[in-house]
Each structure stands twice: as structure tokens, then as C-alpha cells.
Motif scaffolding. Structure first.
Motif, short mmCIF file in Angstrom:
data_model
loop_
_atom_site.label_atom_id
_atom_site.label_comp_id
_atom_site.label_asym_id
_atom_site.label_seq_id
_atom_site.Cartn_x
_atom_site.Cartn_y
_atom_site.Cartn_z
N ASP A 1 -39.99 35.35 -8.72
CA ASP A 1 -39.39 34.43 -7.76
C ASP A 1 -38.04 34.94 -7.28
O ASP A 1 -37.72 34.86 -6.08
CB ASP A 1 -39.24 33.04 -8.37
CG ASP A 1 -40.57 32.33 -8.58
OD1 ASP A 1 -41.57 32.75 -7.95
OD2 ASP A 1 -40.61 31.38 -9.38
N GLU A 2 -37.26 35.49 -8.21
CA GLU A 2 -35.95 36.05 -7.84
C GLU A 2 -36.12 37.24 -6.89
O GLU A 2 -35.40 37.36 -5.90
CB GLU A 2 -35.18 36.50 -9.10
CG GLU A 2 -34.72 35.36 -9.97
CD GLU A 2 -33.65 34.52 -9.31
OE1 GLU A 2 -32.78 35.07 -8.61
OE2 GLU A 2 -33.68 33.29 -9.50
N TYR A 3 -37.05 38.11 -7.20
CA TYR A 3 -37.31 39.26 -6.32
C TYR A 3 -37.75 38.80 -4.94
O TYR A 3 -37.35 39.36 -3.92
CB TYR A 3 -38.37 40.19 -6.92
CG TYR A 3 -37.83 41.22 -7.87
CD1 TYR A 3 -36.95 42.20 -7.44
CD2 TYR A 3 -38.21 41.22 -9.20
CE1 TYR A 3 -36.46 43.15 -8.32
CE2 TYR A 3 -37.73 42.17 -10.09
CZ TYR A 3 -36.85 43.14 -9.63
OH TYR A 3 -36.37 44.08 -10.50
N GLU A 4 -38.59 37.77 -4.92
CA GLU A 4 -39.09 37.25 -3.65
C GLU A 4 -37.94 36.71 -2.80
O GLU A 4 -37.85 36.98 -1.60
CB GLU A 4 -40.12 36.14 -3.92
CG GLU A 4 -40.99 35.81 -2.73
CD GLU A 4 -41.97 36.92 -2.39
OE1 GLU A 4 -42.04 37.30 -1.20
OE2 GLU A 4 -42.66 37.39 -3.29
N ARG A 5 -37.03 35.97 -3.44
CA ARG A 5 -35.87 35.44 -2.72
C ARG A 5 -34.95 36.57 -2.22
O ARG A 5 -34.29 36.42 -1.21
CB ARG A 5 -35.07 34.48 -3.61
CG ARG A 5 -35.70 33.11 -3.72
CD ARG A 5 -34.75 32.10 -4.34
NE ARG A 5 -34.54 32.31 -5.77
CZ ARG A 5 -35.36 31.88 -6.72
NH1 ARG A 5 -36.46 31.22 -6.39
NH2 ARG A 5 -35.08 32.09 -7.99
N ALA A 6 -34.95 37.68 -2.94
CA ALA A 6 -34.11 38.82 -2.55
C ALA A 6 -34.81 39.71 -1.52
O ALA A 6 -34.23 40.71 -1.08
CB ALA A 6 -33.74 39.64 -3.78
N SER B 1 -40.63 41.93 -2.03
CA SER B 1 -41.96 41.35 -2.27
C SER B 1 -42.87 42.27 -3.07
O SER B 1 -43.73 41.78 -3.81
CB SER B 1 -42.61 40.98 -0.94
OG SER B 1 -42.70 42.09 -0.11
#
Length: 133
Positions: free
Chosen positions: A106-111, A114
Motif C-alpha cells: 500500500d505504501e509503495y502504491e501511494r508512492a 506499482s
């Protein structure tokens, strides 16, 4: 399903759970499946770490012997039995690994990363498959 992908639930026992993960790791390595290898290695390492010797147990004279805090002194002082986890405790360790991967994804997605998020989600799926059954 073959033995390496057959889900293992906590009911089969802690030793069987670990053995099943190790068997699946061998299969994943032979298949050169990097995502599965990474997930399984991390899961096995987390279980091994959870079974490490608890240094808070035992008398203070053993925990703080000599000049190094936490060091042991005397013949055989470095030999200690590892903790044995129950099947439920092993399942909690693996579930924690799944949850950590999903949170990191989720953190990677927000950053905006993907690809990394997708890889972590696939790793979480690999580990989660061993919790069902």
C-alpha cells in the motif's frame, strides 16, 4: 495440487508447517520463481527468528556475565535450546509476514511504485496460501 503448493493449515503442526515451506522453497528454486523464493525464504527466516533463544529468560548472573551485557560464561554457556513454537504461533508469524507485505505494498502504491507493490502483493499471496487448509 502437488505437495509443494498444497495449503498447510496450523492443524498439521509447527514442524510440518516449516517442512512444507522448505519443500515449496525447493520447488520454487528449481522453477526459478523469484517471487515465491523470496516470499518463502522470508517466511522461513521469520519463523527461525521467532524461535531464537530468549535472552530475557534465566538468572541475571548468566545474562550479564563478564564484561559484555547478555554474554554467558562457563562451559557450554553458548549452547542453548531454541524455543519451540506451536503451530498457532507459527501461523501468527506467517500471518504477520503477509500483513507486513500488504501494508508495504500500500505504501509503495501511494508512492507511485506499482511494480514493487504488485511484487509484494504476490509474495503475500504465496505466504497466505500456506495459512489456509
Amino acid at each position: 495440487m502437488d505437495d509443494a503448493t498444497d495449503p498447510v493449515g496450523p492443524a498439521r503442526g509447527a514442524a510440518a508447517f516449516r517442512q512444507h515451506l522448505r519443500g515449496a522453497l525447493t520447488v520454487a528454486m528449481k522453477a526459478r520463481d523469484q517471487v515465491r523464493v523470496s516470499a518463502l525464504r522470508a517466511g522461513i527466516a521469520a519463523i527461525d527468528n521467532a524461535e531464537s533463544v530468549d535472552t530475557t529468560d534465566g538468572p541475571a548472573s548468566v545474562r550479564h556475565a563478564g564484561g559484555i551485557a547478555g554474554a554467558s560464561a562457563g562451559l557450554g554457556a553458548t549452547e542453548a535450546a531454541r524455543r519451540e513454537l506451536s503451530a498457532d504461533q507459527v501461523a501468527v508469524v506467517v500471518r504477520t509476514q503477509v500483513d507486513e507485505r500488504l501494508a508495504a505494498a500500500d505504501e509503495y502504491e501511494r508512492a507511485g511504485a506499482s511494480e514493487q507493490a504488485a511484487r509484494l502483493r504476490r509474495e503475500a499471496e504465496v505466504l497466505a496460501a500456506f495459512l489456509t487448509g
